[in-house]
Every structure is written in structure tokens, then in C-alpha cells.
Write a protein that holds these residues in place. Structure first.
Motif, PDB file in Angstrom:
ATOM      1  N   ARG A 282      -4.005 -11.768 -10.579  1.00  0.00           N
ATOM      2  CA  ARG A 282      -2.977 -12.790 -10.788  1.00  0.00           C
ATOM      3  C   ARG A 282      -3.093 -13.895  -9.754  1.00  0.00           C
ATOM      4  O   ARG A 282      -2.951 -15.082 -10.078  1.00  0.00           O
ATOM      5  CB  ARG A 282      -1.590 -12.145 -10.806  1.00  0.00           C
ATOM      6  CG  ARG A 282      -1.372 -11.338 -12.092  1.00  0.00           C
ATOM      7  CD  ARG A 282      -0.197 -10.407 -12.006  1.00  0.00           C
ATOM      8  NE  ARG A 282      -0.380  -9.431 -10.939  1.00  0.00           N
ATOM      9  CZ  ARG A 282       0.526  -8.539 -10.592  1.00  0.00           C
ATOM     10  NH1 ARG A 282       1.688  -8.501 -11.213  1.00  0.00           N
ATOM     11  NH2 ARG A 282       0.286  -7.678  -9.629  1.00  0.00           N
ATOM     12  N   CYS A 314       2.324  -2.073 -13.071  1.00  0.00           N
ATOM     13  CA  CYS A 314       3.778  -2.276 -13.020  1.00  0.00           C
ATOM     14  C   CYS A 314       4.534  -1.411 -14.026  1.00  0.00           C
ATOM     15  O   CYS A 314       5.549  -1.823 -14.581  1.00  0.00           O
ATOM     16  CB  CYS A 314       4.151  -3.740 -13.252  1.00  0.00           C
ATOM     17  SG  CYS A 314       3.349  -4.844 -12.108  1.00  0.00           S
ATOM     18  N   CYS A 322       8.788  -5.601  -8.823  1.00  0.00           N
ATOM     19  CA  CYS A 322       7.863  -6.676  -9.227  1.00  0.00           C
ATOM     20  C   CYS A 322       8.300  -8.050  -8.723  1.00  0.00           C
ATOM     21  O   CYS A 322       7.469  -8.833  -8.270  1.00  0.00           O
ATOM     22  CB  CYS A 322       7.739  -6.722 -10.747  1.00  0.00           C
ATOM     23  SG  CYS A 322       6.866  -5.304 -11.406  1.00  0.00           S
ATOM     24  N   CYS A 325       7.500  -8.258  -5.084  1.00  0.00           N
ATOM     25  CA  CYS A 325       6.049  -8.149  -4.939  1.00  0.00           C
ATOM     26  C   CYS A 325       5.391  -9.488  -5.255  1.00  0.00           C
ATOM     27  O   CYS A 325       4.569  -9.989  -4.493  1.00  0.00           O
ATOM     28  CB  CYS A 325       5.547  -7.048  -5.873  1.00  0.00           C
ATOM     29  SG  CYS A 325       3.770  -6.953  -6.002  1.00  0.00           S
ATOM     30  N   LEU A 326       5.788 -10.078  -6.372  1.00  0.00           N
ATOM     31  CA  LEU A 326       5.160 -11.337  -6.780  1.00  0.00           C
ATOM     32  C   LEU A 326       5.496 -12.468  -5.832  1.00  0.00           C
ATOM     33  O   LEU A 326       4.657 -13.320  -5.531  1.00  0.00           O
ATOM     34  CB  LEU A 326       5.583 -11.692  -8.209  1.00  0.00           C
ATOM     35  CG  LEU A 326       4.972 -10.797  -9.275  1.00  0.00           C
ATOM     36  CD1 LEU A 326       5.531 -11.135 -10.653  1.00  0.00           C
ATOM     37  CD2 LEU A 326       3.452 -10.929  -9.288  1.00  0.00           C
ATOM     38  N   ARG A 329       3.214 -11.981  -2.976  1.00  0.00           N
ATOM     39  CA  ARG A 329       1.824 -12.292  -3.335  1.00  0.00           C
ATOM     40  C   ARG A 329       1.603 -13.794  -3.448  1.00  0.00           C
ATOM     41  O   ARG A 329       0.567 -14.322  -3.026  1.00  0.00           O
ATOM     42  CB  ARG A 329       1.472 -11.630  -4.678  1.00  0.00           C
ATOM     43  CG  ARG A 329       1.221 -10.127  -4.580  1.00  0.00           C
ATOM     44  CD  ARG A 329       1.126  -9.522  -5.987  1.00  0.00           C
ATOM     45  NE  ARG A 329       0.798  -8.111  -5.945  1.00  0.00           N
ATOM     46  CZ  ARG A 329      -0.443  -7.621  -6.036  1.00  0.00           C
ATOM     47  NH1 ARG A 329      -1.474  -8.437  -6.175  1.00  0.00           N
ATOM     48  NH2 ARG A 329      -0.650  -6.327  -5.992  1.00  0.00           N
TER      49      ARG A 329
HETATM   50 FE1  FES Z   1       4.804  -5.383 -10.352  1.00  0.00          FE
HETATM   51 FE2  FES Z   1       3.669  -6.086  -7.961  1.00  0.00          FE
HETATM   52  S1  FES Z   1       4.576  -4.175  -8.573  1.00  0.00           S
HETATM   53  S2  FES Z   1       4.137  -7.302  -9.667  1.00  0.00           S
END
Ligand code: FES
Ligand code: 5AD
Length: 354
Positions: A282, A314, A322, A325-326, A329
Motif C-alpha cells: 500500500r 486485516c 487498521c 495502522c494506516l 504507515r
Molecule cells: Fe489493517 Fe494495518 S492492520 S491496515
């Protein structure tokens, strides 16, 4: 030579079939970097370093279709089938709203359990409770009348990948009752009704040639969709394509870059499938020109039942994370997820021409 073609695509937003074939066939690490650099600049011109988030609600995994690539195809007996109630869907939206999502995507198999009235009812409730949110449908092929009814109920956007623009290739991916002509007709109708329309295809699907990919790009060039979803094909063990190999990160990224140059203001997700074949997929997708992420908002208990392909990320217990996390990231690569409906700038710039 290849750089000139990339420059031409950036300037004119279109190439010929031969030129697309040439570019894809002769790509190398150097042309890829050149492309991604241009694609990021175009992306930043329209969207800065913002990343739009969509909360994906997979509300049914019943499907009347039998696409050869898909894990929830009708004839897979090993799927535990589920449907979310309207209340469960609204709970997902509530949780998503609190997490900052301002677009909800209702995705499901083609499930005739829901008639038009049921879908309209769900759309109306979501739009009544979350009037500042966009609602996207991803529920497959329907009649013009149904599409019209969903739009009038308040749906803003519709995702329907064309899967492959080549009719012969289409017939090798789908059973005979599905036709490439009807798929394209649906997309045309959705556009004419006024939806923001998303199309797209899998990269590296069985039998796909470079010529097929060039035709996919030409089809997008003609359709001028607001959104384009592409991700690698990944085999699912319970399908006729169990033994086929996955698409690659490398080719998927190259196509993301090309699509960004062809449709400069398009909404382009770095997909979950890309994150599945590559732990940094991603991030790489965003750095190749993508500007959208679609994290899963489905209840934890059903997430491992919506398996279109093997090893989908996920889907475990930690899946509620998520959103954070995103965020992390994206921050690490210098991008910024935002609380926003995330409409296409094509529309705001007045280019919503059908
Ligand atoms: Fe789902 Fe990282 S755990 S985006
Ligand atoms: N691998 C990758 N993508 C898939 N899709 C369906 N099955 C697979 C698979 N095995 C994609 C299709 C569909 C979207 C919802 O998911 O392109 O349109």
C-alpha cells in the motif's frame, strides 16, 4: 525513448494501443522510477499529500455469480455465508464515523436476498444519519431502474470493475451467463445516471496479456471514470484458478503510475490485494500515484468470511487497528490520511462530463 512516451502521456493524457504495449513491455526499474516521480507530482498537484479513506463494509458474502477467480463464488461450498442486518451495517457506520471516515463503501456479492427496496432502505438510513458522508455501492450488476432507485435514495458513487476489456479474456474469467457487453453497459448507465463511477481490473489475472492491459487502459481512457480500482490477482484455493500464480507488485505499481498520468485527478486506491502480496504494497502504491485507502470496517466476526483470495490482510482479531495502522504507515512515508468525503477533483474542477 520510454521516457518520451511517459512525457507524452503526462502531457496529452492519452497514448495509442501500440504505445501502451511498448511502454509496458519495455519497462525497467529506471523507467518505473521516472514514471512514479511524474505520477506523484500529478497526484500532489491535485490532492497534495492527502490520502482519502473509505470505510469498507462487506455486508454479504452470498453471491449468485460464479466468477472463476473469486473465493466467494456460488459454487464454493466451503464458505460460511453471512449477511449483516441493517442494524449491524449502521453500527459499522457509527464506528467508522467516530474513526473519521466520511465515505462508506457497501460491498457485497450479488445477493438476491436483498431486493431494491431493502437496498434503498439501507441507503436512506445511512444518508439520513450521516448526511455529511458519501455513500459508495459495490454490489455488482443491476438493471438501470435499480441503479436509478439507489441513486435517488442517496447513493453517490458506484464501483464496478470491468475486470478485463477484452471479450475473449472476459469469457475465460467468467461463466457464460456473464457478458462483457452487459458489464460495460452497466458502467455507461451508472455514469449517465450521475454516479461518480469506479471501474478497474485485476493485474496478472490468468491468461492476461500485455495487449489485454493496453486495452484495459484504452477502455479507461474512453470511460473517464472518477475512480479506478486495480490490484493484483491472487489465487483462492477453492476456485478453478487455485493453481494459477499471483499478479506482481511491480506490474501493479507500473499500471497505477500510468493511470495517474492518464486520468490526473482520478481517485486511485492502493488496494488490500496489493497490501496482501507485498507487506509494503500500500505504501508503494501511494508512492506510485495512488491517493485512496479502503480499510475494512466490517465486524471482526465476519472479516475472515469475505475471502475473495487467499491470505487477505486485516482479517484477524487486531483488525480494529487498521485505522491507526494506516495513519502510522502513511505518516512514515510523508502522507496524511484526512477526515473528508474525498470527492474527485474532476468534479470540483467542473469536468464531470458524461
Ligand atoms: Fe489493517 Fe494495518 S492492520 S491496515
Ligand atoms: N484476486 C484479486 N482480486 C480479486 N477480486 C475478486 N477475486 C479476486 C482475486 N482472486 C476483485 C475483483 C472484484 C473485486 C471486488 O475484487 O476485481 O471486482
Amino acid at each position: 525513448m520510454m521516457k518520451q512516451l511517459i512525457d507524452k502521456l503526462a502531457e496529452e493524457n492519452r497514448l495509442t494501443r501500440e504505445e501502451y504495449i511498448d511502454l509496458i513491455e519495455n519497462r525497467n526499474p529506471e523507467t518505473c522510477e521516472y514514471l512514479f516521480d511524474k505520477a506523484r507530482k500529478v497526484r500532489e498537484k491535485h490532492y497534495g499529500r492527502e490520502v482519502y479513506l473509505r470505510g469498507l463494509i462487506e455486508f454479504t458474502n452470498y453471491c449468485k455469480n460464479d466468477c472463476y477467480y473469486c473465493g466467494i463464488r456460488r459454487s464454493n461450498p466451503n464458505v460460511t455465508r453471512y449477511r449483516l442486518t441493517k442494524e449491524e451495517i449502521l453500527d459499522c457506520c457509527n464506528e467508522g464515523y467516530l474513526l473519521g471516515f466520511r465515505t462508506f463503501v457497501l460491498q457485497g456479492g450479488e445477493d438476491s436476498h436483498y431486493n431494491d427496496t431493502d437496498i434503498v432502505d439501507i441507503i436512506r438510513d445511512i444518508k439520513r444519519l450521516y448526511p455529511d458522508c458519501a455513500l459508495t455501492l459495490s454490489i455488482g450488476e443491476h438493471s438501470l431502474e435499480s441503479y436509478q432507485a439507489f441513486y435517488e435514495a442517496g447513493a453517490d458513487r458506484y464501483l464496478l470493475r470491468h475486470e478485463t476489456a477484452d471479450s475473449n479474456h472476459y469469457k475465460t474469467l467468467h461463466p457464460p451467463n456473464l457478458s462483457p457487453e452487459f458489464r460495460k453497459q452497466c458502467l455507461q448507465e451508472l455514469k449517465e445516471i450521475g454516479y461518480q463511477v469506479g471501474s478497474g481490473f485485476m493485474v496478472g489475472s490468468p491468461g492476461q496479456t500485455i495487449e489485454n492491459l493496453a486495452d484495459d487502459l484504452l477502455y479507461l481512457q474512453e470511460l473517464q471514470p472518477h475512480m479506478v480500482g486495480i490490484g493484483p490477482f491472487i489465487p483462492h484455493h477453492d476456485t478453478p484458478f487455485a493453481g494459477e500464480s499471483s499478479g506482481t507488485t511491480e506490474l501493479t505499481l507500473f499500471l497505477l503510475g500510468l493511470i495517474r498520468l492518464m486520468l490526473p485527478a482520478v481517485l486511485l486506491p492502493a488496494t488490500t490485494a496489493l497490501g496482501t502480496i507485498d507487506p509494503m504494497g500500500r505504501e508503494k502504491g501511494i508512492l506510485a500515484g495512488a491517493n485512496v485507502l479502503m480499510p475494512n470496517l466490517s465486524p471482526i466476526k465476519v472479516r475472515n468470511k469475505y475471502m475473495l483470495y487467499d491470505n487477505k490482510i486485516c482479517t484477524g482479531d487486531e483488525a480494529a487497528e487498521c485505522r491507526n495502522c494506516l495513519e502510522g504507515r502513511m505518516k512514515l512515508i510523508g502522507y496524511n490520511p484526512v477526515v473528508d468525503r474525498g470527492d474527485s477533483k474532476m468534479i470540483q474542477e467542473g469536468k464531470n462530463n458524461v
